[in-house]
Scaffold this motif. Structure first.
Motif, mmCIF file in Angstrom:
data_model
loop_
_atom_site.group_PDB
_atom_site.id
_atom_site.type_symbol
_atom_site.label_atom_id
_atom_site.label_comp_id
_atom_site.label_asym_id
_atom_site.label_seq_id
_atom_site.Cartn_x
_atom_site.Cartn_y
_atom_site.Cartn_z
ATOM 1 N N GLU A 1 -38.050 50.200 117.567
ATOM 2 C CA GLU A 1 -36.722 49.659 117.873
ATOM 3 C C GLU A 1 -36.233 50.157 119.233
ATOM 4 O O GLU A 1 -35.585 49.415 119.978
ATOM 5 C CB GLU A 1 -35.727 50.056 116.777
ATOM 6 N N ASP A 2 -36.554 51.401 119.544
ATOM 7 C CA ASP A 2 -36.185 51.949 120.848
ATOM 8 C C ASP A 2 -36.881 51.173 121.969
ATOM 9 O O ASP A 2 -36.275 50.860 122.996
ATOM 10 C CB ASP A 2 -36.567 53.429 120.907
ATOM 11 N N ILE B 1 -28.277 52.783 126.111
ATOM 12 C CA ILE B 1 -28.478 51.420 125.618
ATOM 13 C C ILE B 1 -27.418 50.503 126.209
ATOM 14 O O ILE B 1 -26.242 50.875 126.323
ATOM 15 C CB ILE B 1 -28.442 51.373 124.075
ATOM 16 N N ASP C 1 -42.463 50.949 126.214
ATOM 17 C CA ASP C 1 -41.396 50.137 125.630
ATOM 18 C C ASP C 1 -41.882 48.733 125.275
ATOM 19 O O ASP C 1 -41.537 48.199 124.218
ATOM 20 C CB ASP C 1 -40.210 50.035 126.593
ATOM 21 N N TYR D 1 -27.793 44.023 126.287
ATOM 22 C CA TYR D 1 -28.978 43.298 125.848
ATOM 23 C C TYR D 1 -29.728 44.076 124.759
ATOM 24 O O TYR D 1 -30.219 43.492 123.793
ATOM 25 C CB TYR D 1 -29.913 43.042 127.034
ATOM 26 N N GLY D 2 -29.826 45.381 124.935
ATOM 27 C CA GLY D 2 -30.506 46.198 123.947
ATOM 28 C C GLY D 2 -29.787 46.201 122.606
ATOM 29 O O GLY D 2 -30.425 46.118 121.546
ATOM 30 N N SER E 1 -35.145 47.701 122.367
ATOM 31 C CA SER E 1 -33.847 47.743 123.047
ATOM 32 C C SER E 1 -34.006 48.046 124.535
ATOM 33 O O SER E 1 -33.336 47.439 125.373
ATOM 34 C CB SER E 1 -32.927 48.776 122.383
ATOM 35 N N ASP E 2 -34.903 48.963 124.873
ATOM 36 C CA ASP E 2 -35.126 49.287 126.288
ATOM 37 C C ASP E 2 -35.700 48.085 127.043
ATOM 38 O O ASP E 2 -35.293 47.794 128.178
ATOM 39 C CB ASP E 2 -36.078 50.477 126.417
ATOM 40 N N ALA F 1 -41.930 46.995 121.668
ATOM 41 C CA ALA F 1 -41.233 45.727 121.495
ATOM 42 C C ALA F 1 -42.164 44.663 120.918
ATOM 43 O O ALA F 1 -41.732 43.799 120.143
ATOM 44 C CB ALA F 1 -40.658 45.257 122.825
ATOM 45 N N ALA G 1 -35.378 44.911 126.246
ATOM 46 C CA ALA G 1 -34.348 43.875 126.348
ATOM 47 C C ALA G 1 -33.378 44.187 127.476
ATOM 48 O O ALA G 1 -32.996 43.298 128.250
ATOM 49 C CB ALA G 1 -33.598 43.752 125.022
ATOM 50 N N ASP G 2 -32.977 45.448 127.596
ATOM 51 C CA ASP G 2 -32.085 45.838 128.697
ATOM 52 C C ASP G 2 -32.757 45.629 130.051
ATOM 53 O O ASP G 2 -32.142 45.124 131.002
ATOM 54 C CB ASP G 2 -31.677 47.307 128.543
ATOM 55 N N MET H 1 -35.279 50.367 132.047
ATOM 56 C CA MET H 1 -36.026 50.694 130.833
ATOM 57 C C MET H 1 -36.230 52.199 130.685
ATOM 58 O O MET H 1 -36.314 52.714 129.563
ATOM 59 C CB MET H 1 -37.372 49.967 130.837
#
Length: 260
Positions: free
Chosen positions: A86-87, A114, A239, A117-118, A90-91, A243, A93-94, A109
């Motif tokens: 999950e980390d 966070i 990341d 986006y994350g 989120s990274d 993901a 996505a950001d 990233m």
């Protein structure tokens, strides 16, 4: 295949991918590389998902609300993995959402904070998986419904290894690069085990056309994400590997929800 060697690699993979305690004896003379160990990621993923599957099955057997049971199972799974993947989601996505170019995306990233986006990515991840698990629980017996968690865990971690293998490292000095990279044999072994475990766990409740669709949609999710990462970052990071697991697990569970 050397069974003792494979067992040791699986134990080390479980330690890397989760917070499950592993005896120190498995790490004697271990160099910290994941090149060979990555072949066991699907089996490790199955073992890591077992506590969540047990909770899910027991709650459903006692006629708990399917959505509540799904959320509690995901909570157990997140605690077991330490929210590792999950980390990564989120990274990534950001970075991909907020970074205007490659360097800026990688810098975002690397930042532990966070962003919008994350946060949205995490909400969608938990929401989609919980909704899919609830739908599966309404269509299958408790034991069969519980099996989809280790099945999707194994398949999504096979996809992780493929993503890791197919792309170069985005940062030569990054964590993913320092951990080594799966070779062709490790990648092939991971995908084979992921397919075999998924087939074994899902055959009682899924017909062949539905199983093929399950594989195709999950593979498509891995391919499209990998292509996007290649375009934006020119390579993988820790990341993006994490993901990939999340995106593929979402794809797998949503497909199963539509097929049962």
């Amino acid at each position: 295949m050397n069974i003792q060697e494979y067992t040791g690699d699986t134990a080390r993979a479980v330690a890397f991918l989760s917070r499950i305690p592993v005896p120190p004896s498995f790490f004697e003379s271990y160099d910290g590389k994941l090149t060979r160990i990555s072949r066991t990621f699907p089996l490790a993923g199955l073992l890591i998902a077992l506590p969540a599957a047990i909770v899910f099955g027991i709650l459903l057997a006692f006629h708990a609300d399917p959505l509540m049971a799904a959320l509690l199972a995901l909570a157990v799974q997140t605690m077991t993995t330490g929210a590792l993947h999950e980390d990564g989601l989120s990274d990534m996505a950001d970075g991909l959402g907020g970074g205007k170019d490659r360097d800026r995306a990688l810098a975002i990233m690397k930042d532990s904070r966070i962003g919008t986006y994350g946060a949205v990515a995490l909400i969608l991840s938990f929401g989609l998986r919980a909704a899919a698990l609830a739908a599966i629980a309404r269509g299958l017996a408790p034991f069969a419904a519980a099996l989809v968690l280790p099945a999707s865990a194994a398949l999504s971690r096979g996809a992780m290894v493929w993503h890791w293998y197919i792309l170069p490292a985005a940062k030569p000095d990054g964590i993913a690069a320092s951990a080594g990279k799966p070779d062709y044999g490790a990648m092939q072994g991971a995908l084979t085990i992921a397919l075999a475990l998924s087939a074994f766990l899902l055959w009682p409740c899924l017909r062949l056309p539905a199983f093929i669709l399950y594989l195709l949609i999950t593979a498509a999710a891995a391919f499209l994400l990998t292509r996007r990462v290649r375009q934006r970052l020119s390579g993988h990071t820790g990341d993006t590997i994490g993901a990939t697991q999340q995106i593929c697990e979402i794809a797998a569970l949503c497909t199963l929800a539509m097929c049962v």
